[in-house]
Design a protein around this motif. Structure first.
Motif, PDB file in Angstrom:
ATOM      1  N   ARG A  87       0.838  -1.197   0.000  1.00  0.00           N
ATOM      2  CA  ARG A  87       0.000   0.000   0.000  1.00  0.00           C
ATOM      3  C   ARG A  87       0.877   1.254   0.000  1.00  0.00           C
ATOM      4  O   ARG A  87       0.575   2.243  -0.690  1.00  0.00           O
ATOM      5  CB  ARG A  87      -0.927  -0.021   1.218  1.00  0.00           C
ATOM      6  N   ALA A  88       1.947   1.230   0.789  1.00  0.00           N
ATOM      7  CA  ALA A  88       2.854   2.383   0.822  1.00  0.00           C
ATOM      8  C   ALA A  88       3.488   2.626  -0.536  1.00  0.00           C
ATOM      9  O   ALA A  88       3.654   3.777  -0.970  1.00  0.00           O
ATOM     10  CB  ALA A  88       3.934   2.154   1.879  1.00  0.00           C
ATOM     11  N   ALA A  89       3.861   1.551  -1.229  1.00  0.00           N
ATOM     12  CA  ALA A  89       4.482   1.679  -2.548  1.00  0.00           C
ATOM     13  C   ALA A  89       3.480   2.125  -3.601  1.00  0.00           C
ATOM     14  O   ALA A  89       3.808   2.879  -4.510  1.00  0.00           O
ATOM     15  CB  ALA A  89       5.113   0.350  -2.955  1.00  0.00           C
ATOM     16  N   ARG A  90       2.235   1.672  -3.445  1.00  0.00           N
ATOM     17  CA  ARG A  90       1.216   1.904  -4.471  1.00  0.00           C
ATOM     18  C   ARG A  90       0.484   3.224  -4.273  1.00  0.00           C
ATOM     19  O   ARG A  90       0.203   3.941  -5.243  1.00  0.00           O
ATOM     20  CB  ARG A  90       0.218   0.735  -4.433  1.00  0.00           C
ATOM     21  N   LEU A  91       0.164   3.573  -3.025  1.00  0.00           N
ATOM     22  CA  LEU A  91      -0.687   4.724  -2.759  1.00  0.00           C
ATOM     23  C   LEU A  91      -0.007   5.836  -1.975  1.00  0.00           C
ATOM     24  O   LEU A  91      -0.529   6.946  -1.912  1.00  0.00           O
ATOM     25  CB  LEU A  91      -1.942   4.282  -1.981  1.00  0.00           C
ATOM     26  N   GLY A  92       1.127   5.539  -1.361  1.00  0.00           N
ATOM     27  CA  GLY A  92       1.721   6.490  -0.444  1.00  0.00           C
ATOM     28  C   GLY A  92       2.722   7.441  -1.077  1.00  0.00           C
ATOM     29  O   GLY A  92       3.263   7.191  -2.149  1.00  0.00           O
ATOM     30  N   ASP A  93       2.963   8.537  -0.349  1.00  0.00           N
ATOM     31  CA  ASP A  93       4.062   9.440  -0.655  1.00  0.00           C
ATOM     32  C   ASP A  93       5.282   9.085   0.187  1.00  0.00           C
ATOM     33  O   ASP A  93       6.307   9.758   0.133  1.00  0.00           O
ATOM     34  CB  ASP A  93       3.661  10.888  -0.360  1.00  0.00           C
ATOM     35  N   GLY A  94       5.128   8.047   0.993  1.00  0.00           N
ATOM     36  CA  GLY A  94       6.200   7.588   1.849  1.00  0.00           C
ATOM     37  C   GLY A  94       5.706   6.462   2.730  1.00  0.00           C
ATOM     38  O   GLY A  94       4.546   6.041   2.655  1.00  0.00           O
ATOM     39  N   TRP A  95       6.616   5.959   3.556  1.00  0.00           N
ATOM     40  CA  TRP A  95       6.319   4.854   4.477  1.00  0.00           C
ATOM     41  C   TRP A  95       6.862   5.215   5.847  1.00  0.00           C
ATOM     42  O   TRP A  95       7.884   5.907   5.964  1.00  0.00           O
ATOM     43  CB  TRP A  95       6.981   3.575   3.975  1.00  0.00           C
ATOM     44  N   ALA A  96       6.181   4.761   6.897  1.00  0.00           N
ATOM     45  CA  ALA A  96       6.614   5.008   8.267  1.00  0.00           C
ATOM     46  C   ALA A  96       6.619   3.697   9.036  1.00  0.00           C
ATOM     47  O   ALA A  96       5.617   2.974   9.045  1.00  0.00           O
ATOM     48  CB  ALA A  96       5.699   6.020   8.950  1.00  0.00           C
ATOM     49  N   SER A  97       7.733   3.402   9.686  1.00  0.00           N
ATOM     50  CA  SER A  97       7.837   2.173  10.461  1.00  0.00           C
ATOM     51  C   SER A  97       7.387   2.412  11.890  1.00  0.00           C
ATOM     52  O   SER A  97       7.347   3.543  12.373  1.00  0.00           O
ATOM     53  CB  SER A  97       9.278   1.653  10.466  1.00  0.00           C
ATOM     54  N   ALA A  98       7.072   1.309  12.569  1.00  0.00           N
ATOM     55  CA  ALA A  98       6.987   1.319  14.022  1.00  0.00           C
ATOM     56  C   ALA A  98       8.396   1.073  14.558  1.00  0.00           C
ATOM     57  O   ALA A  98       9.351   0.911  13.797  1.00  0.00           O
ATOM     58  CB  ALA A  98       6.016   0.251  14.502  1.00  0.00           C
TER      59      ALA A  98
END
Length: 290
Positions: A191-202
Motif C-alpha cells: 500500500r505504501a508503494a502503491r498509494l503512499g508518498d512515503g512509508w513510516a515504520s513502528a
C-alpha cells in the motif's frame, strides 16, 4: 537525513514547549500517537511489541486527538512539520477526516503530513461500527477520497464502502498533504508503494529495518514509485543514539529517523530533562549530520 521527535513518551501539557525547543534545535518534524479510547478488554495482539506491555502503556497514558495537538504546536512554530504516527484512518469518516486535514494544512502553511495506518486493535473498528474484516479495502478507499478532496475540484465517489455525489472542499492546501503509510506487513508495504508518498515504520531494530526497506523498494519498483525523489522513508530504531548510528540508518535508505532523545527513565512530566535532551541532540547529532 532529517529527524523526527516522537511524542509518545511526553505529556501533552508540554507539547508546545517541546515544539518550540525542537524547532530551535533543528529537528524537522514532531510525530504524536493516535489512540481513540482504551477498551477494558481486547481480542487483539499488538504486532510490534509485547501486547501486555503496550496495553500497560496505553492504560496509563493520556492521548490528545492528533489534529488538536498538531494545531496547537503549529500555532507556536513557523518551520516545524507535524504528523500523527500513525492515524487510525479507516475508523474515521473520510470526508470529515479530509476537512480536518485540509483545514489544518492551510492554517499551518502546509506543514502537515498524514501518517496513515489501520490500527491493530479490533475494538477500534467494532466500537465505531466499521467492518474489521474489510479494513484494508476501507483504508484504500479512504486514501482515494482524501486525495480527491485535496484537489479542490468537484469529485464524486462510488466504491464498495463509500458512495456520494459531486462535491468539493475549499480551501485546500497549495500542495497536497503527503501521506505516509504505516505498517510492517506485506499488504502495508504494498500500500505504501502503491498509494503512499512515503512509508513510516513502528519501532524496530536495524536488521528488521533493512529488510523492510528492501521489501518496500521492491514493491516501489513494481508499482512505479521507486524513481520518486520526494518519496519519504521514516524509520524508528530506539537503540540508535550516536551520530554513527544515524549514519547507518541513513545508509539503509531512511530519509527521516524517528526517536525519543531523552533517557526512557525520564518521566513524561520531566519537562526540563526533555528540553535539555532535545537541545543536546540538536548539537551532537543534527548539527553534525552530513
Amino acid at each position: 537525513m532529517k529527524f523526527v521527535l516522537q511524542l509518545g513518551f511526553a505529556s501533552y501539557r508540554h507539547y508546545m514547549d517541546i515544539a518550540r525547543e525542537a524547532e530551535r534545535a533543528g529537528w524537522d518534524s514532531l510525530s504524536m500517537p493516535d489512540s481513540l479510547f482504551y477498551p477494558k478488554a481486547t481480542e487483539s495482539d499488538y504486532p510490534y511489541a509485547d501486547t501486555e506491555a503496550i496495553r500497560g502503556y496505553l492504560e496509563q497514558s493520556e492521548f490528545i486527538e492528533p489534529f488538536v495537538a498538531m494545531a496547537s504546536m503549529a500555532a507556536v512554530t513557523t518551520r516545524l512539520r507535524f504528523y500523527p504516527g500513525v492515524l487510525k484512518v479507516p475508523v474515521r469518516q473520510p470526508l470529515i477526516l479530509a476537512k480536518s486535514l485540509t483545514s489544518l494544512a492551510v492554517m499551518s502553511g502546509g506543514r502537515i503530513s498524514l501518517g496513515a495506518g489501520l490500527s491493530p486493535w479490533k475494538e477500534d473498528f467494532v466500537y465505531n461500527g466499521v467492518n474489521f474484516d474489510k479494513r484494508g479495502e476501507i483504508m484504500d478507499e479512504c486514501i482515494e477520497i482524501l486525495r480527491a478532496a485535496m484537489g479542490g475540484d468537484f469529485f464524486e465517489y462510488h466504491g464498495r464502502h463509500f458512495e456520494f455525489g459531486p462535491l468539493r472542499m475549499r480551501p485546500v492546501p497549495e500542495h497536497p498533504v503527503p501521506i505516509l503509510i504505516g505498517g510492517h506487513s506485506k499488504p502495508a508495504l504494498r500500500r505504501a508503494a502503491r498509494l503512499g508518498d512515503g512509508w513510516a515504520s513502528a519501532n524496530t531494530d536495524v536488521e528488521t529495518l533493512r529488510s523492510l526497506v528492501s521489501q518496500l523498494n521492491g514493491f516501489r519498483a513494481e508499482y512505479g514509485s521507486l524513481d520518486r525523489t520526494d518519496y519519504e522513508i521514516h524509520g524508528i530504531d530506539f537503540s540508535a543514539r550516536t551520530l554513527d548510528d544515524f549514519r547507518r540508518l541513513r545508509d539503509l535508505g531512511l530519509t527521516h529517523a524517528g526517536l525519543v532523545p531523552w533517557d526512557m527513565k525520564c518521566g513524561p512530566n520531566d519537562k526540563l530533562a526533555q528540553l535539555d535532551a532535545i537541545r543536546r541532540f540538536g548539537d551532537e547529532v543534527i548539527g553534525r549530520m552530513d
